[in-house]
Design a protein around this motif. Structure first.
Motif, PDB file in Angstrom:
ATOM      1  N   ALA A  46     -12.082 -25.494 -23.790  1.00 33.03           N
ATOM      2  CA  ALA A  46     -11.149 -25.350 -24.917  1.00 33.03           C
ATOM      3  C   ALA A  46     -10.917 -23.872 -25.255  1.00 33.03           C
ATOM      4  CB  ALA A  46     -11.666 -26.107 -26.139  1.00 33.03           C
ATOM      5  N   ARG A  82     -13.783 -28.929 -20.956  1.00 33.35           N
ATOM      6  CA  ARG A  82     -14.697 -28.745 -22.086  1.00 33.35           C
ATOM      7  C   ARG A  82     -14.665 -27.330 -22.668  1.00 33.35           C
ATOM      8  NH1 ARG A  82     -18.281 -28.844 -17.520  1.00 33.35           N
ATOM      9  NH2 ARG A  82     -19.265 -26.813 -17.266  1.00 33.35           N
ATOM     10  N   GLN A 106     -17.245 -18.072 -29.639  1.00 33.61           N
ATOM     11  CA  GLN A 106     -16.156 -17.649 -30.513  1.00 33.61           C
ATOM     12  C   GLN A 106     -15.966 -16.134 -30.551  1.00 33.61           C
ATOM     13  OE1 GLN A 106     -13.711 -19.457 -32.215  1.00 33.61           O
ATOM     14  NE2 GLN A 106     -14.479 -20.885 -30.689  1.00 33.61           N
ATOM     15  N   THR A 152     -13.703 -19.218 -26.181  1.00 33.63           N
ATOM     16  CA  THR A 152     -13.910 -20.630 -25.841  1.00 33.63           C
ATOM     17  C   THR A 152     -14.590 -21.311 -27.021  1.00 33.63           C
ATOM     18  OG1 THR A 152     -16.085 -20.301 -24.841  1.00 33.63           O
ATOM     19  CG2 THR A 152     -14.177 -20.095 -23.374  1.00 33.63           C
ATOM     20  N   ALA A 153     -14.608 -22.634 -26.996  1.00 33.90           N
ATOM     21  CA  ALA A 153     -15.252 -23.392 -28.066  1.00 33.90           C
ATOM     22  C   ALA A 153     -16.727 -23.010 -28.179  1.00 33.90           C
ATOM     23  CB  ALA A 153     -15.109 -24.888 -27.803  1.00 33.90           C
TER      24      ALA A 153
END
Length: 127
Positions: free
Chosen positions: A90, A88, A64, A60-61
């Motif tokens: 990502a 949110r 990492q 996810t953002a």
């Protein structure tokens, strides 16, 4: 020849709709985002006969470092997974090991999910 039949609900009419993707070994697969929806990943299966260990990873953002969602091998080619992803998050999926993976899940209305959470909290307080 194998056939894949998918029934898709009209997102305007239903609080739930189907999600499915095919993640190839060594390729990053960016998960789509749908405003007002939460993606609930539920199931993973090796595409074709398993010849070794295959792992499904998620990034996810915010995180990492990849997280292993499941690990499959010959004799265990399917796995139940649970991951809830909001806009949110990502997220991307990756596969390592022996082959590609089919992933499926459900798009849920965010409001529906929040209603279920508040119901659970109310139930716990009443005990």
């Amino acid at each position: 020849a194998a056939w894949l039949v998918v029934a898709v609900c009209n997102m305007q009419d239903s609080p739930y709709s189907f999600f499915g993707c095919h993640v190839l070994k060594g390729k990053k697969h960016a998960l789509p985002v749908r405003p007002g929806r939460v993606l609930h990943l539920k199931q993973a299966a090796v595409s074709g006969p398993a010849t070794g260990t295959t792992r499904l990873l998620i990034r996810t953002a915010a995180h990492q470092t990849p997280l292993v969602l499941c690990s499959m091998r010959p004799g265990c080619e399917q796995s139940t997974i649970t991951a809830l992803l909001e806009e949110r998050d990502a997220a991307t999926l990756e596969v390592t090991g022996a082959g590609a993976v089919h992933v499926c899940g459900t798009w849920l209305e965010r409001d529906l999910l929040q209603s279920a959470d508040s119901y659970e909290m109310d139930s716990e307080e009443g005990e």
